[in-house]
Each structure stands twice: as C-alpha cells, then as structure tokens.
Motif scaffolding. Structure first.
Motif, PDB file in Angstrom:
ATOM      1  N   ALA A 112       0.799  -1.288   0.070  1.00  0.00           N
ATOM      2  CA  ALA A 112      -0.040  -0.093  -0.128  1.00  0.00           C
ATOM      3  C   ALA A 112       0.812   1.317  -0.132  1.00  0.00           C
ATOM      4  CB  ALA A 112      -1.104   0.100   1.339  1.00  0.00           C
ATOM      5  N   LYS A 113       2.010   1.213   0.816  1.00  0.00           N
ATOM      6  CA  LYS A 113       2.668   2.301   0.796  1.00  0.00           C
ATOM      7  C   LYS A 113       3.448   2.544  -0.388  1.00  0.00           C
ATOM      8  CE  LYS A 113       3.456   2.688   5.909  1.00  0.00           C
ATOM      9  NZ  LYS A 113       4.476   2.583   6.784  1.00  0.00           N
ATOM     10  N   ALA A 114       3.968   1.511  -1.080  1.00  0.00           N
ATOM     11  CA  ALA A 114       4.778   1.489  -2.313  1.00  0.00           C
ATOM     12  C   ALA A 114       3.880   1.888  -3.437  1.00  0.00           C
ATOM     13  CB  ALA A 114       5.242   0.165  -2.572  1.00  0.00           C
ATOM     14  N   ASP A 115       2.354   2.028  -3.428  1.00  0.00           N
ATOM     15  CA  ASP A 115       1.790   2.497  -4.175  1.00  0.00           C
ATOM     16  C   ASP A 115       1.814   1.821  -5.904  1.00  0.00           C
ATOM     17  OD1 ASP A 115      -0.123   4.423  -5.164  1.00  0.00           O
ATOM     18  OD2 ASP A 115       1.124   6.091  -5.757  1.00  0.00           O
ATOM     19  N   VAL A 116       1.696   0.655  -5.553  1.00  0.00           N
ATOM     20  CA  VAL A 116       1.702  -0.259  -6.968  1.00  0.00           C
ATOM     21  C   VAL A 116       0.691  -0.779  -7.371  1.00  0.00           C
ATOM     22  CG1 VAL A 116       4.228  -0.937  -6.135  1.00  0.00           C
ATOM     23  CG2 VAL A 116       2.342  -2.397  -5.372  1.00  0.00           C
ATOM     24  N   GLY A 117      -0.512  -0.001  -7.128  1.00  0.00           N
ATOM     25  CA  GLY A 117      -1.864  -0.598  -7.609  1.00  0.00           C
ATOM     26  C   GLY A 117      -1.843  -0.241  -9.263  1.00  0.00           C
ATOM     27  N   LEU A 118      -2.718  -1.369  -9.835  1.00  0.00           N
ATOM     28  CA  LEU A 118      -2.326  -1.231 -11.314  1.00  0.00           C
ATOM     29  C   LEU A 118      -2.838  -0.001 -11.947  1.00  0.00           C
ATOM     30  CD1 LEU A 118      -3.662  -5.084 -12.021  1.00  0.00           C
ATOM     31  CD2 LEU A 118      -1.149  -3.992 -12.139  1.00  0.00           C
ATOM     32  N   GLU A 119      -4.049   0.580 -11.360  1.00  0.00           N
ATOM     33  CA  GLU A 119      -4.514   1.770 -11.979  1.00  0.00           C
ATOM     34  C   GLU A 119      -3.473   3.081 -11.970  1.00  0.00           C
ATOM     35  OE1 GLU A 119      -8.619   3.121 -10.918  1.00  0.00           O
ATOM     36  OE2 GLU A 119      -9.198   1.001 -10.794  1.00  0.00           O
ATOM     37  N   ARG A 120      -2.767   3.141 -10.483  1.00  0.00           N
ATOM     38  CA  ARG A 120      -1.784   4.231 -10.478  1.00  0.00           C
ATOM     39  C   ARG A 120      -0.694   3.887 -11.463  1.00  0.00           C
ATOM     40  NH1 ARG A 120       0.011   8.801  -9.618  1.00  0.00           N
ATOM     41  NH2 ARG A 120       1.672   9.048  -8.191  1.00  0.00           N
ATOM     42  N   MET A 121      -0.265   2.953 -11.379  1.00  0.00           N
ATOM     43  CA  MET A 121       1.016   2.386 -12.601  1.00  0.00           C
ATOM     44  C   MET A 121       0.704   2.578 -13.982  1.00  0.00           C
ATOM     45  SD  MET A 121       2.652  -0.750 -10.657  1.00  0.00           S
ATOM     46  CE  MET A 121       4.038  -1.074 -11.539  1.00  0.00           C
ATOM     47  N   GLU A 122      -0.597   2.409 -14.343  1.00  0.00           N
ATOM     48  CA  GLU A 122      -0.965   2.695 -15.432  1.00  0.00           C
ATOM     49  C   GLU A 122      -1.151   4.315 -15.740  1.00  0.00           C
ATOM     50  OE1 GLU A 122      -4.564   2.093 -18.907  1.00  0.00           O
ATOM     51  OE2 GLU A 122      -4.037   0.576 -17.411  1.00  0.00           O
ATOM     52  N   GLN A 123      -1.503   4.884 -14.881  1.00  0.00           N
ATOM     53  CA  GLN A 123      -1.602   6.400 -15.093  1.00  0.00           C
ATOM     54  C   GLN A 123      -0.381   6.943 -14.990  1.00  0.00           C
ATOM     55  OE1 GLN A 123      -4.732   8.283 -15.171  1.00  0.00           O
ATOM     56  NE2 GLN A 123      -3.120   9.645 -15.572  1.00  0.00           N
ATOM     57  N   LEU A 124       0.602   6.454 -14.173  1.00  0.00           N
ATOM     58  CA  LEU A 124       1.810   7.160 -14.404  1.00  0.00           C
ATOM     59  C   LEU A 124       2.466   6.829 -15.621  1.00  0.00           C
ATOM     60  CD1 LEU A 124       3.411   5.953 -10.915  1.00  0.00           C
ATOM     61  CD2 LEU A 124       3.086   8.250 -11.460  1.00  0.00           C
ATOM     62  N   ALA A 125       2.452   5.728 -16.153  1.00  0.00           N
ATOM     63  CA  ALA A 125       3.010   5.726 -17.443  1.00  0.00           C
ATOM     64  C   ALA A 125       2.285   6.524 -18.629  1.00  0.00           C
ATOM     65  CB  ALA A 125       2.710   4.146 -17.797  1.00  0.00           C
ATOM     66  N   THR A 126       1.130   6.608 -18.477  1.00  0.00           N
ATOM     67  CA  THR A 126       0.145   7.383 -19.474  1.00  0.00           C
ATOM     68  C   THR A 126       0.573   8.779 -19.281  1.00  0.00           C
ATOM     69  OG1 THR A 126      -1.820   5.867 -19.166  1.00  0.00           O
ATOM     70  CG2 THR A 126      -2.141   8.142 -19.930  1.00  0.00           C
ATOM     71  N   ASP A 127       0.766   9.422 -17.936  1.00  0.00           N
ATOM     72  CA  ASP A 127       1.464  10.791 -17.721  1.00  0.00           C
ATOM     73  C   ASP A 127       2.612  10.884 -18.552  1.00  0.00           C
ATOM     74  OD1 ASP A 127      -0.983  11.157 -16.458  1.00  0.00           O
ATOM     75  OD2 ASP A 127      -0.294  11.254 -14.551  1.00  0.00           O
ATOM     76  N   LEU A 128       3.553   9.935 -18.150  1.00  0.00           N
ATOM     77  CA  LEU A 128       4.894  10.081 -18.725  1.00  0.00           C
ATOM     78  C   LEU A 128       5.044   9.972 -20.005  1.00  0.00           C
ATOM     79  CD1 LEU A 128       6.855   7.849 -16.293  1.00  0.00           C
ATOM     80  CD2 LEU A 128       7.133  10.208 -16.638  1.00  0.00           C
ATOM     81  N   LEU A 129       4.055   9.064 -20.787  1.00  0.00           N
ATOM     82  CA  LEU A 129       4.065   9.141 -22.295  1.00  0.00           C
ATOM     83  C   LEU A 129       3.397  10.471 -22.682  1.00  0.00           C
ATOM     84  CD1 LEU A 129       2.288   5.619 -23.025  1.00  0.00           C
ATOM     85  CD2 LEU A 129       4.410   6.486 -23.851  1.00  0.00           C
ATOM     86  N   ARG A 130       2.536  11.001 -22.120  1.00  0.00           N
ATOM     87  CA  ARG A 130       1.870  12.517 -22.476  1.00  0.00           C
ATOM     88  C   ARG A 130       3.152  13.525 -22.421  1.00  0.00           C
ATOM     89  NH1 ARG A 130      -2.241  12.884 -19.465  1.00  0.00           N
ATOM     90  NH2 ARG A 130      -1.013  14.021 -17.618  1.00  0.00           N
ATOM     91  N   ASP A 131       3.798  13.473 -21.284  1.00  0.00           N
ATOM     92  CA  ASP A 131       4.775  14.520 -21.208  1.00  0.00           C
ATOM     93  C   ASP A 131       5.871  14.442 -22.491  1.00  0.00           C
ATOM     94  OD1 ASP A 131       3.850  15.275 -18.928  1.00  0.00           O
ATOM     95  OD2 ASP A 131       5.274  14.461 -17.737  1.00  0.00           O
ATOM     96  N   ILE A 132       6.253  12.917 -22.591  1.00  0.00           N
ATOM     97  CA  ILE A 132       7.241  12.752 -23.804  1.00  0.00           C
ATOM     98  C   ILE A 132       6.764  13.192 -25.012  1.00  0.00           C
ATOM     99  CG2 ILE A 132       8.379  10.971 -25.221  1.00  0.00           C
ATOM    100  CD1 ILE A 132       8.597   9.302 -22.296  1.00  0.00           C
ATOM    101  N   ASN A 133       5.511  13.166 -25.499  1.00  0.00           N
ATOM    102  CA  ASN A 133       4.957  13.415 -26.716  1.00  0.00           C
ATOM    103  C   ASN A 133       4.762  14.970 -26.716  1.00  0.00           C
ATOM    104  OD1 ASN A 133       5.211  10.861 -27.868  1.00  0.00           O
ATOM    105  ND2 ASN A 133       3.489  10.226 -26.772  1.00  0.00           N
ATOM    106  N   ARG A 134       4.964  15.722 -25.877  1.00  0.00           N
ATOM    107  CA  ARG A 134       4.618  17.097 -25.899  1.00  0.00           C
ATOM    108  C   ARG A 134       5.683  17.850 -26.682  1.00  0.00           C
ATOM    109  NH1 ARG A 134       2.505  18.911 -20.009  1.00  0.00           N
ATOM    110  NH2 ARG A 134       0.654  17.876 -20.127  1.00  0.00           N
TER     111      ARG A 134
END
Length: 134
Positions: A112-134
């Motif tokens: 829980a502290k590591a914040d490794v939920g699947l939704e959270r991990m997908e959101q992080l990846a999606t956010d990073l993708l968006r940042d890269i493609n700017r």
C-alpha cells in the motif's frame, strides 16, 4: 598570447560539429522511442495483470505459469525503465515483479505504501507518455 596550431581546418571542425549534433539528435530520438516503448509495455502489463486478476476472481484458480510470466514481465520492465532513468516507475515495477513471484510473501502494508496498484501504475505511464509526446 599563446597561439595554438592545429592541422584541422575550421571547415573540418564545423563539419565535425554538425555530425556530432546530428548524432546527438538521432540518439535523443532513439532514447525517446525506447522510453515510449517501455511505457507502453507498462500499460500492456497492467492490462494483462488485470485480465489475470479477473480470471482469478471468476474461477478461484491460481495459475503459477501465469504468475511466473507476470513476475518476469514486471521485472524486465523494471530493468528497462531503470536503464532509461525512469526510476520511480522502475521501482514500482520491481516491487510488482517481486509480488507476483510470491504474493504470500509480500506485506500488504508495504504494498500500500509502495503505491503499486495497477490503476496508479497505468496512470503514471500514461502521464509520462503524454509528457514525452509534448
């Protein structure tokens, strides 16, 4: 005044600098594409893991082969992301890989502290993708 004598002409230096800049741009594009590929694989891994969890819920049957494959996939992603310098997500993938290697050995409070939920991990990846493609 000290005078430096060189056999390299200004033209050669300019040509070398252009080639160096061109190689740098190509390397930047290649690294960007590697990052995009790795982040897309994180999203695919979250989806594959979600499907396995749905199967587990529906059938109540664990599949060690599927869990081994998930452990390997998440661990390989952690290595790729570390190599690219995407360390926060790499750490989460490493933890997720360890979790799938032996889920019973993982402390739920730690997860829980590591914040490794699947939704959270997908959101992080999606956010990073968006940042890269700017």
């Amino acid at each position: 005044m000290i005078e430096i004598v060189t056999a390299i002409s200004l033209w050669e230096l300019t040509k070398h600098a252009r080639r160096w800049l061109s190689n740098l741009k190509r390397a930047h594009r290649a690294r960007k594409q590697e990052s995009v590929d790795a982040l897309r694989k994180v999203i695919i891994a979250t989806r594959k893991t979600t499907v396995y969890l749905r199967q587990l819920k529906d059938t109540g049957q664990r599949t060690h082969a599927a869990e081994a494959e998930l452990s390997t996939r998440w661990t390989e992603l952690s290595f790729a992301l570390t190599d690219l310098g995407i360390d926060a997500l790499a750490k989460r993938c490493r933890i997720k890989g360890k979790e799938w290697a032996d889920p019973a050995q993982m402390d739920p409070v730690y997860l829980a502290k590591a914040d490794v939920g699947l939704e959270r991990m997908e959101q992080l990846a999606t956010d990073l993708l968006r940042d890269i493609n700017r």
